[in-house]
Design an enzyme around this catalytic site. Structure first.
Site, PDB file in Angstrom:
ATOM      1  N   GLY A  68     -32.558  58.849 -87.712  1.00 57.64           N
ATOM      2  CA  GLY A  68     -31.583  58.009 -88.394  1.00 57.64           C
ATOM      3  C   GLY A  68     -31.933  56.541 -88.278  1.00 57.64           C
ATOM      4  O   GLY A  68     -32.931  56.156 -87.647  1.00 57.64           O
ATOM      5  N   ARG A 113     -33.091  67.501 -86.589  1.00 56.37           N
ATOM      6  CA  ARG A 113     -33.150  68.758 -87.327  1.00 56.37           C
ATOM      7  C   ARG A 113     -34.055  68.724 -88.549  1.00 56.37           C
ATOM      8  O   ARG A 113     -34.484  69.762 -89.030  1.00 56.37           O
ATOM      9  CB  ARG A 113     -31.735  69.149 -87.806  1.00 56.37           C
ATOM     10  CG  ARG A 113     -30.725  69.328 -86.707  1.00 56.37           C
ATOM     11  CD  ARG A 113     -29.361  69.651 -87.280  1.00 56.37           C
ATOM     12  NE  ARG A 113     -28.897  68.611 -88.194  1.00 56.37           N
ATOM     13  CZ  ARG A 113     -27.805  68.709 -88.946  1.00 56.37           C
ATOM     14  NH1 ARG A 113     -27.093  69.821 -88.911  1.00 56.37           N
ATOM     15  NH2 ARG A 113     -27.443  67.721 -89.739  1.00 56.37           N
ATOM     16  N   LYS A 125     -37.839  64.213 -92.495  1.00 54.20           N
ATOM     17  CA  LYS A 125     -37.581  62.877 -91.945  1.00 54.20           C
ATOM     18  C   LYS A 125     -38.489  62.606 -90.743  1.00 54.20           C
ATOM     19  O   LYS A 125     -38.930  61.478 -90.527  1.00 54.20           O
ATOM     20  CB  LYS A 125     -36.115  62.746 -91.554  1.00 54.20           C
ATOM     21  CG  LYS A 125     -35.164  62.624 -92.741  1.00 54.20           C
ATOM     22  CD  LYS A 125     -33.732  62.435 -92.268  1.00 54.20           C
ATOM     23  CE  LYS A 125     -32.777  62.314 -93.451  1.00 54.20           C
ATOM     24  NZ  LYS A 125     -31.364  62.168 -92.996  1.00 54.20           N
ATOM     25  N   LYS A 128     -14.082  54.317 -84.778  1.00 56.94           N
ATOM     26  CA  LYS A 128     -13.182  55.359 -85.280  1.00 56.94           C
ATOM     27  C   LYS A 128     -12.685  56.280 -84.173  1.00 56.94           C
ATOM     28  O   LYS A 128     -11.738  57.046 -84.375  1.00 56.94           O
ATOM     29  CB  LYS A 128     -13.873  56.153 -86.387  1.00 56.94           C
ATOM     30  CG  LYS A 128     -14.163  55.312 -87.631  1.00 56.94           C
ATOM     31  CD  LYS A 128     -14.930  56.087 -88.670  1.00 56.94           C
ATOM     32  CE  LYS A 128     -15.216  55.215 -89.898  1.00 56.94           C
ATOM     33  NZ  LYS A 128     -16.104  54.064 -89.603  1.00 56.94           N
ATOM     34  N   TYR A 173     -13.309  62.935 -87.798  1.00 60.58           N
ATOM     35  CA  TYR A 173     -14.529  62.358 -87.215  1.00 60.58           C
ATOM     36  C   TYR A 173     -14.181  61.523 -85.990  1.00 60.58           C
ATOM     37  O   TYR A 173     -14.783  61.686 -84.926  1.00 60.58           O
ATOM     38  CB  TYR A 173     -15.254  61.510 -88.264  1.00 60.58           C
ATOM     39  CG  TYR A 173     -16.340  60.641 -87.679  1.00 60.58           C
ATOM     40  CD1 TYR A 173     -17.361  61.197 -86.917  1.00 60.58           C
ATOM     41  CD2 TYR A 173     -16.342  59.262 -87.881  1.00 60.58           C
ATOM     42  CE1 TYR A 173     -18.361  60.403 -86.371  1.00 60.58           C
ATOM     43  CE2 TYR A 173     -17.339  58.469 -87.340  1.00 60.58           C
ATOM     44  CZ  TYR A 173     -18.339  59.043 -86.581  1.00 60.58           C
ATOM     45  OH  TYR A 173     -19.316  58.250 -86.041  1.00 60.58           O
ATOM     46  N   LYS A 187     -15.199  62.195 -81.983  1.00 60.55           N
ATOM     47  CA  LYS A 187     -15.928  61.198 -81.194  1.00 60.55           C
ATOM     48  C   LYS A 187     -15.108  60.733 -79.991  1.00 60.55           C
ATOM     49  O   LYS A 187     -15.674  60.388 -78.956  1.00 60.55           O
ATOM     50  CB  LYS A 187     -16.316  60.008 -82.080  1.00 60.55           C
ATOM     51  CG  LYS A 187     -17.377  60.342 -83.116  1.00 60.55           C
ATOM     52  CD  LYS A 187     -18.681  60.837 -82.482  1.00 60.55           C
ATOM     53  CE  LYS A 187     -19.448  59.715 -81.819  1.00 60.55           C
ATOM     54  NZ  LYS A 187     -20.762  60.186 -81.288  1.00 60.55           N
ATOM     55  N   ASN A 189     -19.315  50.187 -88.233  1.00 61.52           N
ATOM     56  CA  ASN A 189     -20.382  50.435 -89.195  1.00 61.52           C
ATOM     57  C   ASN A 189     -21.417  49.322 -89.140  1.00 61.52           C
ATOM     58  O   ASN A 189     -21.082  48.134 -89.197  1.00 61.52           O
ATOM     59  CB  ASN A 189     -19.817  50.517 -90.621  1.00 61.52           C
ATOM     60  CG  ASN A 189     -19.118  51.834 -90.881  1.00 61.52           C
ATOM     61  OD1 ASN A 189     -19.448  52.851 -90.283  1.00 61.52           O
ATOM     62  ND2 ASN A 189     -18.142  51.820 -91.780  1.00 61.52           N
ATOM     63  N   THR A 194      -9.803  48.189-101.257  1.00 61.09           N
ATOM     64  CA  THR A 194      -8.729  49.139-100.953  1.00 61.09           C
ATOM     65  C   THR A 194      -7.453  48.413-100.526  1.00 61.09           C
ATOM     66  O   THR A 194      -6.351  48.820-100.871  1.00 61.09           O
ATOM     67  CB  THR A 194      -9.157  50.124 -99.856  1.00 61.09           C
ATOM     68  OG1 THR A 194      -9.610  49.396 -98.718  1.00 61.09           O
ATOM     69  CG2 THR A 194     -10.273  51.031-100.351  1.00 61.09           C
TER      70      THR A 194
END
Length: 331
Positions: A14, A38, A42, A129, A137, A141, A169, A195
């Site tokens: 990632g 996995r 990548k 979060k 999610y 966590k 983020n 939003t």
């Protein structure tokens, strides 16, 4: 500290894993970096990106859900960075059992494998979060964070500790606001939907996220949650910075979304200490004499909280325009 050490990164293909690998290979002389993930494609692409370091790079195909594979991969490893997770909020809501298997059961597998194989330090990546979660999610966590903190109770005489780093983020990360706005702009749009006009977010770069993990590796004694001091911005200001003069229709807050990112709650303030460039939330329960607040820190006042809405440092439209020039959008 990382010289001649073997480091394993779960979810290492990632954006964080690639940035962490580049940072470590540039600034230290590690013995080996193991990428555990996995996706073979990548891994192949990352191996090409780091071809000049191939003598120190290893790639393990594996899932954090697979406890046996983790134990095999952890043999001879000094430090583990746990970055693997299912992170997309809608996907986790629609596939709750899968999120639980990866984010919770996977976290426990990482802990067990580390305890069984003489790993020295484990740093787990968390998220805003996980604080007062309003979606699955975040809930998974939160449980993951609690597992890593409590893992220090099972250390016994072993020379190992578990800690956490928490941030929101990363600028430019998949599913975040910058690539969303950029996609609209690239397709010729002149409206950037907001939003809620009150919405704020923290700004953190990948490099700052990596540096926070390095700090945790250097300083953690077990159970700490490290949080960077970083600036906030208004989402409306980000829209102005990316497309000056754009229309900004308010479309309503989405399910599972918060007005502000939260890093430290009022309840956590009882065990939170402030440092020059970061905060540390210490566990409310301790299991050994190593888990003492760093003497360099200052206890935050009662009722303290740290959110993107009550921050003391803010980015202007001009600041955002300058920072956006260095943002790489995650593919």
């Amino acid at each position: 500290m990382l010289n001649n050490k073997t480091i394993l990164i779960t979810g290492g293909t990632g954006s964080f894993g690639k940035a962490f690998t580049k940072y470590v290979l540039t600034n230290y002389e590690p013995k080996k970096i193991i990428i555990y993930s996995r996706d073979e494609f990548k891994q192949w692409m990352m191996a090409n990106d780091f071809k000049e370091y191939q003598d120190r790079m290893r790639f393990f195909i594996g899932d954090v859900r697979d406890a046996d594979r983790l134990r095999r991969a952890f043999e001879g490893v000094d430090f583990v960075i746990h970055a693997a997770a299912l992170k997309q909020v809608p996907s986790c809501e629609y596939n709750p059992n899968e999120a639980i298997k990866t984010n919770i059961h996977g976290a426990q597998n990482v802990i067990d494998a580390a305890l069984d194989t003489n790993v020295k330090k484990v740093v787990a990546l968390s998220t805003d979060k996980a604080v007062n979660p309003v979606n699955l999610y975040g809930g998974t966590k939160l449980v993951s964070d609690k597992l890593f903190v409590a893992a220090n109770a099972y250390v016994g005489s072993k020379d190992i500790n578990f800690s956490i780093v928490r941030y929101g983020n990363v600028a430019g990360s998949r599913g975040s606001i910058i690539p969303f706005f950029n996609s609209i702009i690239q397709n010729g749009g002149d409206e950037l939907p907001i939003t809620d006009y009150r919405m704020t977010r923290f700004w953190i770069s990948l490099t700052e996220g990596v540096e926070l993990v390095i700090k945790a590796l250097e300083e953690a004694n077990g159970g700490e949650t490290f949080i960077s001091k970083i600036p906030s911005f208004k989402v409306t200001d980000l829209a102005k910075a990316m497309l000056p003069g754009c229309k900004m229709p308010e479309v309503g807050i989405r399910e599972g979304e918060k007005l502000h990112e939260i890093m430290v709650t009022v309840e956590d303030s009882m065990t939170t200490y402030e440092f020059d460039k970061h905060y540390i939330v210490y566990p409310q329960m301790t299991w050994n004499n190593k888990q003492k607040p760093n003497a360099a820190g200052k206890k935050v006042p009662e009722g303290f909280s740290y959110t993107s809405g009550n921050n003391s440092e803010w980015l202007s439209v001009e600041d955002l325009q300058r920072l956006l020039k260095d943002v790489e959008l995650e593919k």
